[in-house]
Design a protein around this motif. Structure first.
Motif, PDB file in Angstrom:
ATOM      1  N   ASN A 140       0.823  -1.306  -0.175  1.00  0.00           N
ATOM      2  CA  ASN A 140      -0.070   0.002  -0.113  1.00  0.00           C
ATOM      3  C   ASN A 140       0.956   1.181  -0.011  1.00  0.00           C
ATOM      4  O   ASN A 140       0.188   2.577  -0.253  1.00  0.00           O
ATOM      5  CB  ASN A 140      -0.959  -0.066   1.182  1.00  0.00           C
ATOM      6  CG  ASN A 140      -1.633   1.400   1.489  1.00  0.00           C
ATOM      7  OD1 ASN A 140      -1.526   2.012   2.371  1.00  0.00           O
ATOM      8  ND2 ASN A 140      -2.793   1.413   0.634  1.00  0.00           N
ATOM      9  N   GLY A 141       1.894   1.005   0.081  1.00  0.00           N
ATOM     10  CA  GLY A 141       2.904   2.158  -0.053  1.00  0.00           C
ATOM     11  C   GLY A 141       3.200   3.160   1.502  1.00  0.00           C
ATOM     12  O   GLY A 141       3.758   3.885   1.440  1.00  0.00           O
ATOM     13  N   SER A 142       2.490   2.334   2.632  1.00  0.00           N
ATOM     14  CA  SER A 142       2.756   2.956   4.049  1.00  0.00           C
ATOM     15  C   SER A 142       3.952   2.612   4.302  1.00  0.00           C
ATOM     16  O   SER A 142       4.790   3.420   5.099  1.00  0.00           O
ATOM     17  CB  SER A 142       1.695   2.222   4.811  1.00  0.00           C
ATOM     18  OG  SER A 142       0.295   2.633   4.348  1.00  0.00           O
ATOM     19  N   LEU A 143       4.857   1.546   3.759  1.00  0.00           N
ATOM     20  CA  LEU A 143       6.058   1.559   4.269  1.00  0.00           C
ATOM     21  C   LEU A 143       6.899   1.228   2.790  1.00  0.00           C
ATOM     22  O   LEU A 143       6.432   0.892   1.965  1.00  0.00           O
ATOM     23  CB  LEU A 143       6.284   0.137   5.174  1.00  0.00           C
ATOM     24  CG  LEU A 143       5.877   0.115   6.449  1.00  0.00           C
ATOM     25  CD1 LEU A 143       5.910  -1.272   7.016  1.00  0.00           C
ATOM     26  CD2 LEU A 143       6.447   0.910   7.446  1.00  0.00           C
ATOM     27  N   VAL A 170       6.822   1.066  -8.270  1.00  0.00           N
ATOM     28  CA  VAL A 170       5.975   2.081  -7.370  1.00  0.00           C
ATOM     29  C   VAL A 170       7.032   3.175  -7.194  1.00  0.00           C
ATOM     30  O   VAL A 170       8.134   2.846  -6.875  1.00  0.00           O
ATOM     31  CB  VAL A 170       5.322   1.458  -6.231  1.00  0.00           C
ATOM     32  CG1 VAL A 170       4.864   2.647  -5.370  1.00  0.00           C
ATOM     33  CG2 VAL A 170       4.178   0.626  -6.616  1.00  0.00           C
ATOM     34  N   ARG A 171       6.760   4.512  -7.607  1.00  0.00           N
ATOM     35  CA  ARG A 171       7.426   5.479  -6.989  1.00  0.00           C
ATOM     36  C   ARG A 171       6.925   6.102  -5.528  1.00  0.00           C
ATOM     37  O   ARG A 171       5.834   5.968  -5.270  1.00  0.00           O
ATOM     38  CB  ARG A 171       7.555   6.698  -8.050  1.00  0.00           C
ATOM     39  CG  ARG A 171       8.185   6.039  -9.205  1.00  0.00           C
ATOM     40  CD  ARG A 171       8.295   7.420 -10.440  1.00  0.00           C
ATOM     41  NE  ARG A 171       8.811   6.790 -11.833  1.00  0.00           N
ATOM     42  CZ  ARG A 171      10.074   6.483 -11.820  1.00  0.00           C
ATOM     43  NH1 ARG A 171      10.984   6.836 -10.876  1.00  0.00           N
ATOM     44  NH2 ARG A 171      10.368   6.231 -13.114  1.00  0.00           N
ATOM     45  N   TYR A 172       7.559   6.783  -4.862  1.00  0.00           N
ATOM     46  CA  TYR A 172       7.381   7.318  -3.545  1.00  0.00           C
ATOM     47  C   TYR A 172       7.170   8.691  -3.374  1.00  0.00           C
ATOM     48  O   TYR A 172       7.164   9.495  -2.072  1.00  0.00           O
ATOM     49  CB  TYR A 172       8.182   6.651  -2.421  1.00  0.00           C
ATOM     50  CG  TYR A 172       8.285   5.289  -2.423  1.00  0.00           C
ATOM     51  CD1 TYR A 172       7.207   4.603  -1.718  1.00  0.00           C
ATOM     52  CD2 TYR A 172       8.933   4.313  -3.324  1.00  0.00           C
ATOM     53  CE1 TYR A 172       7.015   3.168  -1.640  1.00  0.00           C
ATOM     54  CE2 TYR A 172       8.869   2.926  -3.189  1.00  0.00           C
ATOM     55  CZ  TYR A 172       7.940   2.403  -2.465  1.00  0.00           C
ATOM     56  OH  TYR A 172       7.744   0.967  -2.729  1.00  0.00           O
ATOM     57  N   GLY A 173       6.862   9.626  -4.508  1.00  0.00           N
ATOM     58  CA  GLY A 173       6.553  10.948  -4.300  1.00  0.00           C
ATOM     59  C   GLY A 173       5.270  11.231  -3.887  1.00  0.00           C
ATOM     60  O   GLY A 173       4.347  10.158  -3.632  1.00  0.00           O
ATOM     61  N   ARG A 174       4.680  12.286  -3.497  1.00  0.00           N
ATOM     62  CA  ARG A 174       3.417  12.377  -2.870  1.00  0.00           C
ATOM     63  C   ARG A 174       2.277  12.281  -3.929  1.00  0.00           C
ATOM     64  O   ARG A 174       1.323  11.286  -3.544  1.00  0.00           O
ATOM     65  CB  ARG A 174       3.224  13.958  -2.321  1.00  0.00           C
ATOM     66  CG  ARG A 174       1.964  14.188  -1.751  1.00  0.00           C
ATOM     67  CD  ARG A 174       1.831  15.454  -1.212  1.00  0.00           C
ATOM     68  NE  ARG A 174       0.651  15.825  -0.498  1.00  0.00           N
ATOM     69  CZ  ARG A 174       0.237  17.050  -0.144  1.00  0.00           C
ATOM     70  NH1 ARG A 174       1.302  18.006  -0.157  1.00  0.00           N
ATOM     71  NH2 ARG A 174      -0.654  17.309   0.518  1.00  0.00           N
ATOM     72  N   ARG A 175       2.389  12.438  -4.975  1.00  0.00           N
ATOM     73  CA  ARG A 175       1.523  12.390  -6.001  1.00  0.00           C
ATOM     74  C   ARG A 175       1.447  10.838  -6.535  1.00  0.00           C
ATOM     75  O   ARG A 175       0.434  10.180  -6.600  1.00  0.00           O
ATOM     76  CB  ARG A 175       1.531  13.041  -7.352  1.00  0.00           C
ATOM     77  CG  ARG A 175       1.010  12.964  -8.528  1.00  0.00           C
ATOM     78  CD  ARG A 175       1.042  13.763  -9.584  1.00  0.00           C
ATOM     79  NE  ARG A 175       1.006  15.284  -9.416  1.00  0.00           N
ATOM     80  CZ  ARG A 175       1.276  16.285 -10.146  1.00  0.00           C
ATOM     81  NH1 ARG A 175       1.694  16.037 -11.343  1.00  0.00           N
ATOM     82  NH2 ARG A 175       0.821  17.547  -9.481  1.00  0.00           N
TER      83      ARG A 175
END
Length: 278
Positions: free
Chosen positions: A50-53, A67-72
């Motif tokens: 989910n991108g939480s970690l 998956v990238r981890y920028g805000r958008r």
């Protein structure tokens, strides 16, 4: 594959390794149960998906792309991959059910009209439309669980991740929630459940993945996984009750060999009736 973990590794600040080069692919409309003893890495994996970690090594892939981890990028990921936590009180914060379920769609920039449609659909899918204007703090635990799921469902995710969704529910609540998850999968949502509930996983899932010490040690259909000879030793878990009873009946010659073991009481009784009827 909609969502995939590819050789992901994750360790917490104290050095505890939660995931050790884990690879897992999730298909569309799949009902996947993730099993494992406490500390096996189930909840950590859901948070990574989910991108939480963020993994310390390896990649999470959405539609085949890392998956990238920028805000958008994270907003896009979480609109596609929804996570429902074990305790609904960790997710509910608005005064009423409707306001709480509205938060996600409004945060995506949807219009009030579109948001209302999303909320109405989500509440109806969870069978809680009558609770729309109830204060969240006056709901039962099972109702709060359903509202938390509705809040994620209102984002129209492709994948729904649930951490111990049956924990704290009575038998009727488990049955109703399981049926809801069946319907969601039938309507195109991949549903992934991390659970200790062996009986629910056996009856509900298309596929089972078993974690132990940060690795996947078994992955297959429920019959393949629970039929593994040393399942209990490798997993630290027990086999589902129905599976144990059916295997015992088969060993006594009261169940036909060569077929998958029944996954529910009604199927068990049907197979026994067929086997003993002259």
């Amino acid at each position: 594959m909609i969502l995939e973990a590819h050789r992901v590794h994750f360790a917490y600040e104290d050095g505890t390794v939660a995931l050790d080069e884990v690879s897992l692919a999730i298909r569309g409309q799949e009902k996947l149960a993730i099993l494992g003893a406490n500390g096996a890495g189930k909840s950590t994996l859901l948070s990574l998906l989910n991108g939480s970690l963020r993994p310390s090594a390896g990649d999470v892939l959405l539609d085949g792309k890392p998956v990238r981890y920028g805000r958008r990028d994270l907003t896009e990921l979480r609109s596609r991959v929804g996570l429902v936590l074990q305790d609904p009180d960790d997710q509910l914060f608005a005064a009423t059910v409707f306001e709480d379920v509205s938060f996600g769609p409004l945060n995506l920039g949807l219009s009030p009209s579109d948001t209302r449609d999303r909320v109405t659909h989500a509440l109806d899918a969870l069978g809680i439309d009558a609770l729309s204007h109830r204060p969240t703090h006056l709901l039962s635990f099972g109702q709060r669980k359903r509202v938390a799921i509705a809040g994620v469902l209102a984002m129209s995710p492709s994948v729904l991740l649930l951490d111990e969704p049956t924990a704290g529910l009575d038998p009727k609540g488990v049955e109703e929630l399981t049926e809801t998850l069946h319907v969601l999968a039938a309507n195109g949502v991949a549903v992934v459940v991390a659970t200790h509930d062996m009986d629910m996983a056996h009856a509900w899932a298309d596929r089972v993945a078993v974690f132990a010490t940060g690795k996947i040690v078994m992955d297959g259909t429920p019959d393949q996984v629970f039929g593994t000879e040393n399942f209990c030793e490798r997993s630290g878990l027990r086999k589902p009750i129905i599976h144990q009873v059916a295997q015992g009946l088969r060993d006594l010659g009261l169940m036909p060999a060569g077929k998958d073991l029944p996954r529910g009481v009604n199927d068990l009784l049907r197979q026994v009736r067929v086997a003993i009827t002259p």
